[in-house]
Design a protein around this motif. Structure first.
Motif, PDB file in Angstrom:
ATOM      1  N   ALA A 149       0.846  -1.069   0.023  1.00  0.00           N
ATOM      2  CA  ALA A 149       0.055   0.047   0.001  1.00  0.00           C
ATOM      3  C   ALA A 149       0.867   1.336  -0.133  1.00  0.00           C
ATOM      4  N   ALA A 150       1.976   1.142   0.868  1.00  0.00           N
ATOM      5  CA  ALA A 150       2.985   2.210   0.825  1.00  0.00           C
ATOM      6  C   ALA A 150       3.586   2.588  -0.421  1.00  0.00           C
ATOM      7  N   LEU A 151       3.767   1.487  -1.090  1.00  0.00           N
ATOM      8  CA  LEU A 151       4.640   1.907  -2.387  1.00  0.00           C
ATOM      9  C   LEU A 151       3.578   2.500  -3.381  1.00  0.00           C
ATOM     10  N   GLU A 152       2.238   1.946  -3.346  1.00  0.00           N
ATOM     11  CA  GLU A 152       1.280   2.543  -4.523  1.00  0.00           C
ATOM     12  C   GLU A 152       1.144   4.078  -3.949  1.00  0.00           C
ATOM     13  N   LEU A 153       0.824   4.423  -2.737  1.00  0.00           N
ATOM     14  CA  LEU A 153       0.599   5.633  -2.360  1.00  0.00           C
ATOM     15  C   LEU A 153       1.589   6.432  -2.512  1.00  0.00           C
ATOM     16  N   PHE A 154       2.905   6.077  -2.034  1.00  0.00           N
ATOM     17  CA  PHE A 154       4.124   6.990  -2.298  1.00  0.00           C
ATOM     18  C   PHE A 154       4.336   7.083  -3.880  1.00  0.00           C
ATOM     19  N   ALA A 155       4.054   6.126  -4.656  1.00  0.00           N
ATOM     20  CA  ALA A 155       4.331   6.380  -6.158  1.00  0.00           C
ATOM     21  C   ALA A 155       3.103   7.493  -6.692  1.00  0.00           C
ATOM     22  N   GLU A 156       2.023   7.428  -6.239  1.00  0.00           N
ATOM     23  CA  GLU A 156       0.959   8.410  -6.614  1.00  0.00           C
ATOM     24  C   GLU A 156       1.039   9.860  -6.036  1.00  0.00           C
ATOM     25  N   ARG A 157       1.239   9.880  -4.734  1.00  0.00           N
ATOM     26  CA  ARG A 157       1.314  11.063  -4.122  1.00  0.00           C
ATOM     27  C   ARG A 157       2.791  11.636  -3.540  1.00  0.00           C
ATOM     28  N   GLY A 158       3.540  10.878  -3.473  1.00  0.00           N
ATOM     29  CA  GLY A 158       4.963  11.169  -2.982  1.00  0.00           C
ATOM     30  C   GLY A 158       5.073  10.855  -1.488  1.00  0.00           C
ATOM     31  N   PHE A 159       6.067  10.983  -0.732  1.00  0.00           N
ATOM     32  CA  PHE A 159       6.180  10.377   0.546  1.00  0.00           C
ATOM     33  C   PHE A 159       5.797  11.295   1.631  1.00  0.00           C
ATOM     34  N   GLU A 160       6.091  12.906   1.441  1.00  0.00           N
ATOM     35  CA  GLU A 160       5.490  13.797   2.337  1.00  0.00           C
ATOM     36  C   GLU A 160       4.334  13.900   2.401  1.00  0.00           C
ATOM     37  N   ALA A 161       3.377  13.677   1.287  1.00  0.00           N
ATOM     38  CA  ALA A 161       2.121  13.999   1.184  1.00  0.00           C
ATOM     39  C   ALA A 161       1.190  12.704   1.578  1.00  0.00           C
ATOM     40  N   THR A 162       1.824  11.520   2.200  1.00  0.00           N
ATOM     41  CA  THR A 162       1.177  10.416   2.288  1.00  0.00           C
ATOM     42  C   THR A 162       1.282  10.079   3.858  1.00  0.00           C
ATOM     43  N   SER A 163       0.251   9.897   4.626  1.00  0.00           N
ATOM     44  CA  SER A 163       0.450   9.673   5.899  1.00  0.00           C
ATOM     45  C   SER A 163       0.310   8.239   6.192  1.00  0.00           C
ATOM     46  N   THR A 164       0.753   7.938   7.448  1.00  0.00           N
ATOM     47  CA  THR A 164       0.874   6.502   7.658  1.00  0.00           C
ATOM     48  C   THR A 164      -0.648   5.965   8.013  1.00  0.00           C
ATOM     49  N   ARG A 165      -1.554   6.971   8.340  1.00  0.00           N
ATOM     50  CA  ARG A 165      -3.050   6.653   8.738  1.00  0.00           C
ATOM     51  C   ARG A 165      -3.419   6.328   6.943  1.00  0.00           C
ATOM     52  N   ALA A 166      -3.186   6.979   6.116  1.00  0.00           N
ATOM     53  CA  ALA A 166      -3.701   6.631   4.511  1.00  0.00           C
ATOM     54  C   ALA A 166      -3.167   5.156   4.307  1.00  0.00           C
ATOM     55  N   VAL A 167      -1.591   5.002   4.594  1.00  0.00           N
ATOM     56  CA  VAL A 167      -1.406   3.581   4.218  1.00  0.00           C
ATOM     57  C   VAL A 167      -2.045   2.451   4.895  1.00  0.00           C
ATOM     58  N   ALA A 168      -2.295   2.641   6.152  1.00  0.00           N
ATOM     59  CA  ALA A 168      -2.983   1.777   6.870  1.00  0.00           C
ATOM     60  C   ALA A 168      -4.436   1.505   6.351  1.00  0.00           C
ATOM     61  N   ALA A 169      -5.167   2.521   5.979  1.00  0.00           N
ATOM     62  CA  ALA A 169      -6.522   2.503   5.465  1.00  0.00           C
ATOM     63  C   ALA A 169      -6.391   1.648   4.044  1.00  0.00           C
ATOM     64  N   ALA A 170      -5.491   1.975   3.128  1.00  0.00           N
ATOM     65  CA  ALA A 170      -5.416   1.302   2.193  1.00  0.00           C
ATOM     66  C   ALA A 170      -5.164  -0.060   2.019  1.00  0.00           C
ATOM     67  N   ALA A 171      -4.502  -0.633   3.201  1.00  0.00           N
ATOM     68  CA  ALA A 171      -4.063  -1.839   3.498  1.00  0.00           C
ATOM     69  C   ALA A 171      -5.164  -2.578   4.174  1.00  0.00           C
ATOM     70  N   GLY A 172      -6.156  -1.815   4.795  1.00  0.00           N
ATOM     71  CA  GLY A 172      -7.048  -2.309   5.590  1.00  0.00           C
ATOM     72  C   GLY A 172      -6.755  -2.611   6.778  1.00  0.00           C
ATOM     73  N   LEU A 173      -5.689  -2.100   7.460  1.00  0.00           N
ATOM     74  CA  LEU A 173      -5.313  -2.256   8.522  1.00  0.00           C
ATOM     75  C   LEU A 173      -5.082  -1.152   9.731  1.00  0.00           C
ATOM     76  N   SER A 174      -4.728  -1.489  10.815  1.00  0.00           N
ATOM     77  CA  SER A 174      -4.925  -0.510  11.935  1.00  0.00           C
ATOM     78  C   SER A 174      -3.573   0.450  11.900  1.00  0.00           C
ATOM     79  N   PRO A 175      -3.565   1.502  11.901  1.00  0.00           N
ATOM     80  CA  PRO A 175      -2.556   2.371  11.750  1.00  0.00           C
ATOM     81  C   PRO A 175      -1.232   1.987  12.732  1.00  0.00           C
ATOM     82  N   ALA A 176      -1.724   1.337  13.915  1.00  0.00           N
ATOM     83  CA  ALA A 176      -0.731   0.956  14.945  1.00  0.00           C
ATOM     84  C   ALA A 176       0.435  -0.133  14.412  1.00  0.00           C
TER      85      ALA A 176
END
Length: 207
Positions: free
Chosen positions: A18-45
């Motif tokens: 999920a991080a690979l795809e979001l970083f590719a689309e938005r860049g590292f700074e514009a992507t939150s860990t919460r967004a990554v977790a949501a895309a993966a269907g998992l808890s941010p923790a």
């Protein structure tokens, strides 16, 4: 983004993908860990549990991307191949690798253009890989290189030929009639790069 079935992946792998795809689309700074977790269907923790931090997540994505590149190039059988044949094989593998995966292209573009310490480290590792491939080419050519070649700049030149279209795809595409990473365009560009590396553009013998 590409459609990926994550149901058979571990939680760590799902977050990394999920991080690979979001970083590719938005860049590292514009992507939150919460967004990554949501895309993966998992808890941010779980990002903290598996990677320690957002920087740790990025490092894991870098390792994954570099591993894919290294695996593709390492699968080439250089034994018995001359320099020209090995260069053609390297060109074909690189073309397939980047041409088949727009997310991989997008990630490298975002990561290398963001002007950060992490992007410099990533480029440095790609540069070391380029040096290794040039050494393989040198060995396949019997150790002979053009005495006019600049050994320090050669790996930079090799990377510029490979990464240039990837980094500049958005501004180059309007000037090219076909999609830049279509198979036939990649094959033509790869062949042109090989001719340039082997013979030069304005060689003294005109070849």
């Amino acid at each position: 983004m590409r459609a990926v079935d994550r149901t058979d992946l571990t939680g760590r792998a799902r977050l990394r993908e999920a991080a690979l795809e979001l970083f590719a689309e938005r860049g590292f700074e514009a992507t939150s860990t919460r967004a990554v977790a949501a895309a993966a269907g998992l808890s941010p923790a779980l990002v903290t549990r598996h990677f320690g931090s957002k920087q740790g997540l990025r490092a894991a994505v870098d390792e994954y991307v570099l591993g894919r590149i290294g695996e593709a190039l390492g699968g080439l059988d250089a034994e018995g191949a001359d320099g020209g044949a090995l260069m053609a094989s390297l060109g074909e593998v690189s073309a397939r690798l980047f041409g088949a995966d727009p997310v991989l292209r997008g990630y490298l573009r975002q990561a290398l253009l963001e002007d950060s310490e992490a992007s410099a480290v990533l480029f440095g590792r790609l540069l070391r890989g380029a040096r290794r491939e040039l050494e393989r080419l040198r060995e396949a050519s019997g150790g002979a290189t053009d005495p006019r070649a600049d050994e320090e700049w050669a790996p930079f030149q090799l990377l510029c030929l490979i990464l240039g279209p990837l980094l500049l795809e958005r501004v180059m595409q309007p000037n090219v009639s076909d999609p830049m990473f279509a198979p036939e365009v990649l094959a033509r560009r790869s062949a042109a790069n090989q001719r340039l590396l082997l013979h030069g553009l304005f060689g003294p013998d005109g070849t």
